[in-house]
Each structure stands twice: as C-alpha cells, then as structure tokens.
Design a protein around this motif. Structure first.
Motif, PDB file in Angstrom:
ATOM      1  N   ILE A  15      12.739  14.863 -48.253  1.00 16.95           N
ATOM      2  CA  ILE A  15      12.011  14.199 -47.168  1.00 16.95           C
ATOM      3  C   ILE A  15      12.477  12.750 -47.016  1.00 16.95           C
ATOM      4  N   ILE A  16      12.696  12.088 -48.156  1.00 19.73           N
ATOM      5  CA  ILE A  16      13.184  10.707 -48.111  1.00 19.73           C
ATOM      6  C   ILE A  16      14.549  10.645 -47.437  1.00 19.73           C
ATOM      7  N   MET A  17      15.434  11.588 -47.777  1.00 21.12           N
ATOM      8  CA  MET A  17      16.768  11.610 -47.172  1.00 21.12           C
ATOM      9  C   MET A  17      16.695  12.023 -45.697  1.00 21.12           C
ATOM     10  N   LEU A  18      15.732  12.889 -45.351  1.00 17.67           N
ATOM     11  CA  LEU A  18      15.532  13.247 -43.952  1.00 17.67           C
ATOM     12  C   LEU A  18      15.108  12.013 -43.155  1.00 17.67           C
ATOM     13  N   SER A  19      14.234  11.203 -43.745  1.00 16.54           N
ATOM     14  CA  SER A  19      13.799   9.979 -43.060  1.00 16.54           C
ATOM     15  C   SER A  19      14.973   9.034 -42.856  1.00 16.54           C
ATOM     16  N   LEU A  20      15.896   9.031 -43.817  1.00 14.07           N
ATOM     17  CA  LEU A  20      17.110   8.221 -43.657  1.00 14.07           C
ATOM     18  C   LEU A  20      17.930   8.737 -42.486  1.00 14.07           C
ATOM     19  N   GLY A  21      18.122  10.050 -42.435  1.00 12.02           N
ATOM     20  CA  GLY A  21      18.920  10.641 -41.369  1.00 12.02           C
ATOM     21  C   GLY A  21      18.331  10.440 -39.986  1.00 12.02           C
ATOM     22  N   VAL A  22      17.005  10.532 -39.875  1.00 12.07           N
ATOM     23  CA  VAL A  22      16.346  10.349 -38.575  1.00 12.07           C
ATOM     24  C   VAL A  22      16.566   8.927 -38.051  1.00 12.07           C
ATOM     25  N   GLY A  23      16.762   7.991 -38.947  1.00 12.98           N
ATOM     26  CA  GLY A  23      17.004   6.612 -38.536  1.00 12.98           C
ATOM     27  C   GLY A  23      18.458   6.312 -38.223  1.00 12.98           C
ATOM     28  N   LEU A  24      19.317   7.339 -38.312  1.00  9.13           N
ATOM     29  CA  LEU A  24      20.752   7.145 -38.092  1.00  9.13           C
ATOM     30  C   LEU A  24      21.213   7.786 -36.788  1.00  9.13           C
ATOM     31  N   THR A  25      22.323   7.287 -36.286  1.00 10.60           N
ATOM     32  CA  THR A  25      23.005   7.901 -35.152  1.00 10.60           C
ATOM     33  C   THR A  25      24.466   8.086 -35.535  1.00 10.60           C
ATOM     34  N   PHE A  26      25.181   8.866 -34.756  1.00  9.34           N
ATOM     35  CA  PHE A  26      26.606   9.057 -35.049  1.00  9.34           C
ATOM     36  C   PHE A  26      27.367   7.743 -34.933  1.00  9.34           C
ATOM     37  N   ALA A  27      26.849   6.828 -34.133  1.00 10.62           N
ATOM     38  CA  ALA A  27      27.494   5.519 -33.983  1.00 10.62           C
ATOM     39  C   ALA A  27      27.475   4.739 -35.289  1.00 10.62           C
ATOM     40  N   ASP A  28      26.469   4.991 -36.130  1.00  6.96           N
ATOM     41  CA  ASP A  28      26.392   4.292 -37.411  1.00  6.96           C
ATOM     42  C   ASP A  28      27.570   4.648 -38.304  1.00  6.96           C
ATOM     43  N   PHE A  29      28.072   5.874 -38.171  1.00  7.83           N
ATOM     44  CA  PHE A  29      29.238   6.284 -38.944  1.00  7.83           C
ATOM     45  C   PHE A  29      30.519   5.747 -38.308  1.00  7.83           C
ATOM     46  N   GLY A  30      30.572   5.774 -36.984  1.00 11.80           N
ATOM     47  CA  GLY A  30      31.755   5.275 -36.288  1.00 11.80           C
ATOM     48  C   GLY A  30      31.930   3.779 -36.416  1.00 11.80           C
ATOM     49  N   ARG A  31      30.820   3.081 -36.664  1.00  8.89           N
ATOM     50  CA  ARG A  31      30.878   1.627 -36.782  1.00  8.89           C
ATOM     51  C   ARG A  31      31.754   1.181 -37.952  1.00  8.89           C
ATOM     52  N   VAL A  32      31.930   2.064 -38.914  1.00  8.22           N
ATOM     53  CA  VAL A  32      32.771   1.751 -40.081  1.00  8.22           C
ATOM     54  C   VAL A  32      34.175   1.370 -39.639  1.00  8.22           C
ATOM     55  N   LEU A  33      34.667   2.043 -38.598  1.00 12.48           N
ATOM     56  CA  LEU A  33      36.013   1.767 -38.106  1.00 12.48           C
ATOM     57  C   LEU A  33      36.105   0.427 -37.397  1.00 12.48           C
ATOM     58  N   ARG A  34      34.960  -0.081 -36.926  1.00 10.27           N
ATOM     59  CA  ARG A  34      34.969  -1.353 -36.199  1.00 10.27           C
ATOM     60  C   ARG A  34      34.757  -2.547 -37.124  1.00 10.27           C
ATOM     61  N   MET A  35      34.310  -2.302 -38.350  1.00  8.00           N
ATOM     62  CA  MET A  35      34.150  -3.382 -39.328  1.00  8.00           C
ATOM     63  C   MET A  35      34.711  -2.929 -40.675  1.00  8.00           C
ATOM     64  N   PRO A  36      36.002  -2.563 -40.691  1.00  2.00           N
ATOM     65  CA  PRO A  36      36.577  -1.966 -41.904  1.00  2.00           C
ATOM     66  C   PRO A  36      36.555  -2.882 -43.127  1.00  2.00           C
ATOM     67  N   LYS A  37      36.779  -4.176 -42.908  1.00  2.00           N
ATOM     68  CA  LYS A  37      36.822  -5.097 -44.050  1.00  2.00           C
ATOM     69  C   LYS A  37      35.457  -5.216 -44.716  1.00  2.00           C
ATOM     70  N   ALA A  38      34.424  -5.452 -43.923  1.00  2.00           N
ATOM     71  CA  ALA A  38      33.074  -5.599 -44.474  1.00  2.00           C
ATOM     72  C   ALA A  38      32.629  -4.308 -45.139  1.00  2.00           C
ATOM     73  N   PHE A  39      32.928  -3.170 -44.510  1.00  2.00           N
ATOM     74  CA  PHE A  39      32.541  -1.893 -45.110  1.00  2.00           C
ATOM     75  C   PHE A  39      33.275  -1.663 -46.418  1.00  2.00           C
ATOM     76  N   ALA A  40      34.571  -1.962 -46.453  1.00  2.00           N
ATOM     77  CA  ALA A  40      35.368  -1.752 -47.663  1.00  2.00           C
ATOM     78  C   ALA A  40      34.835  -2.596 -48.821  1.00  2.00           C
TER      79      ALA A  40
END
Length: 285
Positions: A15-40
């Motif tokens: 349930i805790i992980m489901l609550s995490l997922g509900v707060g996410l969008t696919f853009a949150d994963f794609g954003r990694v490519l737009r801020m590669p240095k900070a993510f790394a």
C-alpha cells in the motif's frame, strides 16, 4: 503476530508503494534524461555512498551480527514518499526528489536482494540463514515494484481520481508505517533495550554523516542549492518499512519480528529527528 508478519507487513508495504506510484507520472521517469548530472549524483550517493557509510558505522561501533545486517539493510533501501515530503518542506528540488525515488525504487528489485544476501553472509557467517536472491527479487517485485507500476498506470489513466485519493493513500501509508515500527520495537523490546546504547548513537551518527555526505557530494559537483538539498535528504531518509519487510523475508520468522528488523524500526524514528535541524537550516538558507 504471525498474521502481522505474513499478511499485514507485506500488505502495508504494498500500500505504501502504491501510494508512491499514485503520486508519480511517466514524466517523472523521463525527467532523468533532462537532469542527468543531478540524477547521477543522487544515485551514486544512495546506491554507493550509503552502504559504504553504513559498513563503516557497523565496524566503528562494533555492532553484533544481526544488528549489523539490519543496519546494512536500511542502507540498501531507497527513499520513499517521506523523502519527497521532506524535500518539499526543505524547499528543495521536489521534481528531482520524485525522480530519484521513482527510479531507484524500481532499481531496488535488483540491488536490494543482491546486497542483502551479501550482508547476511558477510556478518552472520555460518549462522546465516539461507537467502535466495531470486526469491527475494520476486518478493520485492510483488510488494514494491508492481504496486508502484500499478499506481503510475492508475495516475495515467485516471488522473483526476488519482489526485483525489493521493492524500488519503499518503495518510494511510503513514499510519501503516507507524504501526510497523511500533510492532517491530514491541516484538523485540528486550533486544532493543539491550542494544540501544550502541544502536541509537550508531544510527544517529550514520544519519548525520549521510545528510552531510549527500550535501557535500552535490555541492562538490557544482549542483544548484535546491538540488543539493534534495540529494542530502534522499541520501539520509530511507524506506524503513522496506527494511523491516526485508528483515522478515530474510529471517523467515513467522512469529515475531527478528532482531535484523530493529535497525530499520529505530532508523524510521530517528531519521525524522536528525533531519529536522537540517530542514530548518535548508528552509532558511
């Protein structure tokens, strides 16, 4: 207690992980490519520096075998929804926090089982329970990765409803987290009291070091201040519920929480106390 361990605990984490997922969008994963240095930098801090700091803490404080495994377990866990909320309070880069939590939570299906199996053998030796990396990975997928993916899909196809139920799920996740921590402490109260003189200072010291290391690494990489604050928090705030659940899976106990779960339960409390002064400082700078 067996119902709590075998049913309530994994269901609560799901349930805790489901609550995490509900707060996410696919853009949150794609954003990694737009801020590669900070993510790394954030990923290195969580996946590499965190376990190294935990190992050094275990050795420095001379913690017993099962407690040592528990400390290592919490260091393998990603940040949860809590780290996102604390980043918001600290006026950090919430988008970066969410992206780090999302990607590293999914990556944990690989990293956590492998590192957990190593820690058990390294510290418990001949007394180590048999740990199957494959079984741990499957369990991780069912109770962590799958709920996150389902939450993301739900948010994608029913965004309005997802936004409405997100606060409810978050409150439910918080209540379940408190229940798990209290149960883990109550089930091992004698061991907790016996180890507290070493375990408490060790976890507090580890938490302080992690917050400082994350901040120093980010600033050393010339990241913006709001990104540095977020990486500091992501490095120091972990998913304690996952640590308790992994401890139960590793120990195989069906009637009570194992000693391995204690560090995650204690860290789940102390991390808020340790992070509070940092958040106040971050907000005012």
């Amino acid at each position: 207690m067996d119902i709590l361990i075998n049913v309530v605990l994994p269901l609560s984490l799901a349930i805790i992980m489901l609550s995490l997922g509900v707060g996410l969008t696919f853009a949150d994963f794609g954003r990694v490519l737009r801020m590669p240095k900070a993510f790394a930098i954030g990923a290195i801090a969580q996946i590499v520096l965190l376990p190294i700091a935990a190992y050094a803490t275990v050795r420095a404080f001379g913690l017993g075998a099962e407690i040592a495994v528990g400390v290592m377990l919490i260091s393998f866990c990603p940040g949860g929804v809590t780290s996102n909320m604390i980043s918001r309070l600290a006026r950090g880069d919430v988008a970066l926090s969410v992206s780090l939590t999302a990607v590293i939570s999914l990556a944990s299906i690989v990293t956590v089982p492998i590192l957990a199996a190593w820690a058990v053998v390294r510290f418990m030796g001949s007394n180590a329970p048999e740990v199957s990396v494959t079984d741990l990975a499957i369990a991780m997928f069912v109770i962590t990765t799958l709920p996150v993916l389902l939450g993301v899909l739900f948010r994608h196809f029913a965004p309005g409803l997802a936004i409405r139920i997100d606060p409810i799920l978050t409150r439910l996740a918080t209540a379940l987290f408190i229940l798990i921590v209290v149960a883990a402490l109550a089930g091992n109260w004698g061991t907790f009291v016996e180890n507290l003189p070493k375990l408490g200072p060790a976890l507090i010291a580890l938490n302080v070091v992690l917050l400082i290391l994350g901040l120093a690494l980010a600033r050393g990489a010339s990241l913006m201040w709001d990104q540095a604050k977020t990486i500091s928090i992501e490095t120091g705030v972990q998913n304690a519920t996952l640590g308790v659940t992994m401890a139960a899976l590793i120990s195989g106990q069906s009637e009570g929480f194992s000693t391995i779960a204690l560090p995650s339960a204690v860290y789940g409390i102390t991390m808020y106390l340790v992070a509070a002064p940092f958040v106040i400082w971050f907000r005012n700078r």
